[in-house]
Write a protein that holds these residues in place. Sequence first.
Motif, PDB file in Angstrom:
ATOM      1  N   PHE A   1      65.080 -28.809  74.738  1.00  0.00           N
ATOM      2  CA  PHE A   1      65.316 -27.373  74.863  1.00  0.00           C
ATOM      3  C   PHE A   1      66.285 -26.979  73.753  1.00  0.00           C
ATOM      4  N   ASP A   2      65.886 -26.028  72.887  1.00  0.00           N
ATOM      5  CA  ASP A   2      66.752 -25.513  71.831  1.00  0.00           C
ATOM      6  C   ASP A   2      66.776 -24.000  71.923  1.00  0.00           C
ATOM      7  N   ALA A   3      67.986 -23.422  72.112  1.00  0.00           N
ATOM      8  CA  ALA A   3      68.125 -21.987  72.343  1.00  0.00           C
ATOM      9  C   ALA A   3      69.055 -21.345  71.328  1.00  0.00           C
ATOM     10  N   TYR A   4      68.881 -20.031  71.175  1.00  0.00           N
ATOM     11  CA  TYR A   4      69.728 -19.198  70.322  1.00  0.00           C
ATOM     12  C   TYR A   4      70.106 -17.954  71.130  1.00  0.00           C
ATOM     13  N   TYR A   5      71.404 -17.664  71.215  1.00  0.00           N
ATOM     14  CA  TYR A   5      71.881 -16.509  71.987  1.00  0.00           C
ATOM     15  C   TYR A   5      71.943 -15.256  71.115  1.00  0.00           C
ATOM     16  N   HIS A   6      71.198 -14.235  71.532  1.00  0.00           N
ATOM     17  CA  HIS A   6      71.125 -12.977  70.783  1.00  0.00           C
ATOM     18  C   HIS A   6      72.159 -11.957  71.238  1.00  0.00           C
ATOM     19  N   GLU A   7      72.355 -11.823  72.553  1.00  0.00           N
ATOM     20  CA  GLU A   7      73.327 -10.861  73.076  1.00  0.00           C
ATOM     21  C   GLU A   7      73.968 -11.446  74.329  1.00  0.00           C
ATOM     22  N   ILE A   8      75.280 -11.227  74.438  1.00  0.00           N
ATOM     23  CA  ILE A   8      76.014 -11.643  75.625  1.00  0.00           C
ATOM     24  C   ILE A   8      76.980 -10.534  76.003  1.00  0.00           C
ATOM     25  N   VAL A   9      76.830 -10.028  77.222  1.00  0.00           N
ATOM     26  CA  VAL A   9      77.753  -9.046  77.789  1.00  0.00           C
ATOM     27  C   VAL A   9      78.365  -9.728  79.008  1.00  0.00           C
ATOM     28  N   PRO A  10      79.635 -10.132  78.932  1.00  0.00           N
ATOM     29  CA  PRO A  10      80.234 -10.924  80.008  1.00  0.00           C
ATOM     30  C   PRO A  10      80.008 -10.324  81.396  1.00  0.00           C
ATOM     31  N   ASP A  11      79.648 -11.202  82.322  1.00  0.00           N
ATOM     32  CA  ASP A  11      79.457 -10.881  83.735  1.00  0.00           C
ATOM     33  C   ASP A  11      78.353  -9.856  83.987  1.00  0.00           C
ATOM     34  N   THR A  12      77.554  -9.533  82.968  1.00  0.00           N
ATOM     35  CA  THR A  12      76.535  -8.485  83.092  1.00  0.00           C
ATOM     36  C   THR A  12      75.143  -8.950  82.680  1.00  0.00           C
ATOM     37  N   ARG A  13      75.022  -9.486  81.451  1.00  0.00           N
ATOM     38  CA  ARG A  13      73.696  -9.891  80.970  1.00  0.00           C
ATOM     39  C   ARG A  13      73.836 -10.774  79.730  1.00  0.00           C
ATOM     40  N   PHE A  14      72.751 -11.493  79.452  1.00  0.00           N
ATOM     41  CA  PHE A  14      72.623 -12.190  78.174  1.00  0.00           C
ATOM     42  C   PHE A  14      71.148 -12.392  77.866  1.00  0.00           C
ATOM     43  N   VAL A  15      70.871 -12.515  76.569  1.00  0.00           N
ATOM     44  CA  VAL A  15      69.505 -12.640  76.066  1.00  0.00           C
ATOM     45  C   VAL A  15      69.475 -13.804  75.084  1.00  0.00           C
ATOM     46  N   TYR A  16      68.483 -14.662  75.255  1.00  0.00           N
ATOM     47  CA  TYR A  16      68.346 -15.794  74.350  1.00  0.00           C
ATOM     48  C   TYR A  16      66.868 -16.100  74.123  1.00  0.00           C
ATOM     49  N   SER A  17      66.598 -16.740  73.017  1.00  0.00           N
ATOM     50  CA  SER A  17      65.251 -17.263  72.767  1.00  0.00           C
ATOM     51  C   SER A  17      65.362 -18.781  72.764  1.00  0.00           C
ATOM     52  N   TYR A  18      64.250 -19.432  73.152  1.00  0.00           N
ATOM     53  CA  TYR A  18      64.301 -20.892  73.155  1.00  0.00           C
ATOM     54  C   TYR A  18      62.929 -21.486  72.893  1.00  0.00           C
ATOM     55  N   GLU A  19      62.982 -22.727  72.412  1.00  0.00           N
ATOM     56  CA  GLU A  19      61.789 -23.517  72.144  1.00  0.00           C
ATOM     57  C   GLU A  19      61.830 -24.743  73.048  1.00  0.00           C
ATOM     58  N   MET A  20      60.674 -25.079  73.619  1.00  0.00           N
ATOM     59  CA  MET A  20      60.545 -26.295  74.426  1.00  0.00           C
ATOM     60  C   MET A  20      59.617 -27.265  73.705  1.00  0.00           C
ATOM     61  N   ARG A  21      60.030 -28.525  73.692  1.00  0.00           N
ATOM     62  CA  ARG A  21      59.215 -29.606  73.129  1.00  0.00           C
ATOM     63  C   ARG A  21      59.162 -30.764  74.112  1.00  0.00           C
ATOM     64  N   VAL A  22      58.082 -31.489  74.086  1.00  0.00           N
ATOM     65  CA  VAL A  22      58.005 -32.782  74.745  1.00  0.00           C
ATOM     66  C   VAL A  22      57.641 -33.770  73.660  1.00  0.00           C
ATOM     67  N   ASP A  23      58.488 -34.806  73.553  1.00  0.00           N
ATOM     68  CA  ASP A  23      58.461 -35.713  72.421  1.00  0.00           C
ATOM     69  C   ASP A  23      58.552 -34.840  71.164  1.00  0.00           C
ATOM     70  N   SER A  24      57.664 -34.907  70.233  1.00  0.00           N
ATOM     71  CA  SER A  24      57.795 -34.063  69.041  1.00  0.00           C
ATOM     72  C   SER A  24      56.866 -32.852  69.073  1.00  0.00           C
TER      73      SER A  24
END
Length: 154
Positions: free
Chosen positions: A75-98
């Motif tokens: 699992f590899d993620a990148y955080y785009h927006e974070i509003v403490p105690d309210t919301r956050f937005v991230y994108s991520y990639e999932m891999r199994v083996d390569s």
Amino acid sequence: MNDRSLSHSTFTIERDYKASAAKIFHAFADPQTKARWFDAPTDEWCPISSAHDFREGGREHSESQFGQDGPVSRFDAYYHEIVPDTRFVYSYEMRVDSTRLSVSLTSIELTPVEGGTRLTLTEQGVYFDGLDNTPERERGTREMLDVLAAVVED
């Protein structure tokens, strides 16, 4: 020639927790707390490596193996927006083996409700070559949110 395909979907999960938004937010933001529910080892799941930089522009990485000789999930993620105690937005990639299974955009919103907090998770995914699918991803996400409850609820 290999058959190549993409499938797209969106799912939303709402879950009420008997915990404050701050406590739930902390469970995502704090590396030690997140490891208790996101990377928790089981008889079938063994963490290999992780990195956690919970800030706008930050990245997260988690790699685990199914069993002793099973496939490795990444699992590899990148955080785009974070509003403490309210919301956050991230994108991520999932891999199994390569092999890349998917790329997703996820938002998590925390809303006060009577007796606690409602977590609303919305995920928009692109799944590659039939290697993953929405029902399986949603099932796994629901299971993960069940484990989160054990960490945040008193």
